[in-house]
Design an enzyme around this catalytic site. Structure first.
Site, PDB file in Angstrom:
ATOM      1  N   ARG A  53      -3.159  23.475  -7.122  1.00 17.87           N
ATOM      2  CA  ARG A  53      -3.758  22.200  -6.753  1.00 17.87           C
ATOM      3  C   ARG A  53      -4.419  22.392  -5.391  1.00 17.87           C
ATOM      4  O   ARG A  53      -4.298  23.431  -4.770  1.00 17.87           O
ATOM      5  CB  ARG A  53      -2.760  21.027  -6.809  1.00 17.87           C
ATOM      6  CG  ARG A  53      -1.314  21.306  -6.611  1.00 17.87           C
ATOM      7  CD  ARG A  53      -0.943  21.745  -5.227  1.00 17.87           C
ATOM      8  NE  ARG A  53      -1.503  20.872  -4.229  1.00 17.87           N
ATOM      9  CZ  ARG A  53      -1.783  21.197  -2.997  1.00 17.87           C
ATOM     10  NH1 ARG A  53      -1.549  22.424  -2.561  1.00 17.87           N
ATOM     11  NH2 ARG A  53      -2.298  20.346  -2.155  1.00 17.87           N
ATOM     12  N   ASP A 245     -11.015  15.939  -0.806  1.00 17.61           N
ATOM     13  CA  ASP A 245     -11.287  16.322  -2.195  1.00 17.61           C
ATOM     14  C   ASP A 245     -12.739  16.097  -2.567  1.00 17.61           C
ATOM     15  O   ASP A 245     -13.274  16.748  -3.465  1.00 17.61           O
ATOM     16  CB  ASP A 245     -10.366  15.560  -3.141  1.00 17.61           C
ATOM     17  CG  ASP A 245      -8.970  16.134  -3.062  1.00 17.61           C
ATOM     18  OD1 ASP A 245      -8.228  15.746  -2.131  1.00 17.61           O
ATOM     19  OD2 ASP A 245      -8.643  17.010  -3.869  1.00 17.61           O
ATOM     20  N   ASN A 255      -9.425  11.658  -0.213  1.00 14.52           N
ATOM     21  CA  ASN A 255      -8.341  12.636  -0.001  1.00 14.52           C
ATOM     22  C   ASN A 255      -7.060  12.014  -0.557  1.00 14.52           C
ATOM     23  O   ASN A 255      -7.067  10.871  -1.041  1.00 14.52           O
ATOM     24  CB  ASN A 255      -8.210  12.991   1.485  1.00 14.52           C
ATOM     25  CG  ASN A 255      -7.293  14.190   1.707  1.00 14.52           C
ATOM     26  OD1 ASN A 255      -7.437  15.215   1.031  1.00 14.52           O
ATOM     27  ND2 ASN A 255      -6.347  14.084   2.606  1.00 14.52           N
ATOM     28  N   LYS A 256      -5.980  12.742  -0.464  1.00 16.48           N
ATOM     29  CA  LYS A 256      -4.705  12.308  -1.038  1.00 16.48           C
ATOM     30  C   LYS A 256      -4.357  10.877  -0.640  1.00 16.48           C
ATOM     31  O   LYS A 256      -4.554  10.485   0.510  1.00 16.48           O
ATOM     32  CB  LYS A 256      -3.620  13.282  -0.574  1.00 16.48           C
ATOM     33  CG  LYS A 256      -2.226  13.027  -1.104  1.00 16.48           C
ATOM     34  CD  LYS A 256      -2.151  12.878  -2.601  1.00 16.48           C
ATOM     35  CE  LYS A 256      -2.752  14.047  -3.361  1.00 16.48           C
ATOM     36  NZ  LYS A 256      -2.930  13.763  -4.820  1.00 16.48           N
TER      37      LYS A 256
HETATM   38  O1  MRU Z   1      -3.383  16.292  -5.743  1.00 14.35           O
HETATM   39  P1  MRU Z   1      -3.596  17.481  -4.877  1.00 14.35           P
HETATM   40  O2  MRU Z   1      -2.333  18.086  -4.376  1.00 14.35           O
HETATM   41  O3  MRU Z   1      -4.508  18.484  -5.518  1.00 14.35           O
HETATM   42  O4  MRU Z   1      -4.365  16.895  -3.613  1.00 14.35           O
HETATM   43  C1  MRU Z   1      -4.724  17.770  -2.576  1.00 14.35           C
HETATM   44  C2  MRU Z   1      -5.361  17.072  -1.440  1.00 14.35           C
HETATM   45  O5  MRU Z   1      -5.532  15.872  -1.429  1.00 14.35           O
HETATM   46  C3  MRU Z   1      -5.856  17.939  -0.317  1.00 14.35           C
HETATM   47  O6  MRU Z   1      -5.786  17.252   0.902  1.00 14.35           O
HETATM   48  C4  MRU Z   1      -7.322  18.313  -0.599  1.00 14.35           C
HETATM   49  O7  MRU Z   1      -7.453  18.848  -1.875  1.00 14.35           O
HETATM   50  C5  MRU Z   1      -7.839  19.256   0.386  1.00 14.35           C
HETATM   51  S1  MRU Z   1      -7.229  20.879   0.080  1.00 14.35           S
HETATM   52  C6  MRU Z   1      -7.804  21.923   1.253  1.00 14.35           C
END
Ligand code: MRU
Length: 360
Positions: A53, A245, A255-256
């Site tokens: 991920r 993202d 982002n998350k």
């Molecule tokens: O759901 P995930 O764990 O894939 O989410 C990841 C994130 O939100 C990260 O902050 C983002 O992908 C940046 S990774 C360098």
């Protein structure tokens, strides 16, 4: 980056490139498990179910999915198999644009190939290039972000960074995005400490960021997501640095889930809020954050918590058995709340990003 003193990247090729091996992140931090992915279906499952991920990593892994499709197909079916794998992989996770960006980059490289073997070779070369380029982008993000950290250190000694989710090397090929400046500062001997927000519901902060910082010897403290605003009010945070993202053309940043609340608290308390990202995360086709698709994941990720019990891995229910739950996996932080974007080409304002001075 190091795990138990040994250097790792998040993916590596199996012999003769007949697959890749990845770190299966579902088992971290308690068990280090790797998984071999040998078919496009393997790759799709690993991305969808979050064995791998993080925006740059899912793009890098997906590129190999196209190579594996061509490799496994008979000559007569190579173009069809690659097209099918493209659709399969693109549908696995909707928010991180790096996934589609990498698929397009790799597929485009094979477009005018003349023979099936040439298609196969070009897809492999392109997948390797995505890996190499993401690695280099992360390294350069670290260099540019280090300057920001050094500025704070020059004024007050130890620098306290707060981060959310895992935008570390486990989310990339190596170094990370948000953590790349942290590792660069650590290597340069700048005193640094990281507040790691746990990042409910899947706890990427508590499980992954804390793990990788710890393995690399970076001082850190895990806090509940809700503690971020309090720490900023009390002057315990010098910089917030998060990953992304997808960044829209105007700088709005997906982002998350939970990132937006940290940006609001940072603005209210005057703490600089930076987004670290490679240019592969910028989506100029999307004018602003309202057009970014937000992934909805299983409500069970909210209803249950995974951890280590007395006899091994354990899953516990944390809500009343009958309570419904909802699980939007990302949120959008408006560009006006972002102090700057740390990219491989330097640190840019939202205005510079919008006018194309940053991120190509
Ligand atoms: O759901 P995930 O764990 O894939 O989410 C990841 C994130 O939100 C990260 O902050 C983002 O992908 C940046 S990774 C360098």
């Amino acid at each position: 980056m190091r795990i138990r003193g040994q250097n790792y990247r998040t993916l590596w090729e199996l012999p003769e490139a007949n697959g890749i091996e990845v770190i299966d992140q579902r088992h971290l931090p308690h068990r280090f498990v790797t998984a071999a992915l040998r078919t496009p279906a393997d790759v799709a499952e690993a991305i969808r179910d979050m064995w791998v991920r993080g925006a740059p990593l899912i793009g890098a892994v997906a590129g190999y999915g196209l190579h594996l499709a061509a490799r496994l197909a008979p000559d007569s079916r190579v173009p069809a198999a690659v097209a099918e794998a493209f659709e399969l992989l693109a549908a696995t996770r909707p928010t991180a644009v790096n996934l589609r960006w990498a698929l397009r980059f790799v597929a485009d490289r094979a477009r005018d190939a003349r023979t099936p073997d040439e298609v196969r070779q070009r897809l492999l070369d392109a997948a390797r290039q995505v890996v190499g380029d993401e690695l280099e982008r992360s390294r350069r993000i670290g260099e540019h972000g280090l300057r920001l950290i050094r500025d704070v250190a020059a004024r007050k000694g130890e620098v306290n960074v707060l981060t959310h989710c895992n935008a570390g090397w486990l989310a990339c090929v190596d170094y990370g995005t948000a953590t790349a400046p942290v590792y660069a500062a650590h290597e340069a001997g700048v005193p640094i400490h990281v507040w790691v927000a746990e990042t409910r519901p899947r706890n990427q902060g508590a499980a992954l960021t804390a793990f990788e910082l710890g393995e690399h010897g970076v001082r850190h403290t895990v806090v509940a997501d809700n503690a971020g605003g309090h720490l900023m009010q009390r002057g315990s945070v010098d910089l917030v640095i998060v990953g992304a993202d997808r960044v829209a053309a105007n700088g709005d940043t997906a982002n998350k889930i939970g990132t937006y609340l940290k940006a609001l608290a940072a603005r209210d308390t005057g703490v600089p809020f930076y987004v670290a990202l490679p240019s592969s995360t910028i989506d100029r086709a999307v004018p602003d954050g309202t057009a970014i698709p937000i992934e909805e994941r299983s409500p069970d990720e909210v209803r249950y918590l995974d951890g280590l019990g007395p006899t091994g891995p354990a899953r516990v229910l944390v809500v009343p058995a009958g309570s419904p739950a909802r699980n939007p996996a990302f949120d959008v932080t408006p560009a006006r709340l972002v102090t700057g974007f740390i990219t491989e080409d330097g640190v840019f304002s939202s205005d510079e990003l919008r006018t194309g001075a940053a991120g190509r």
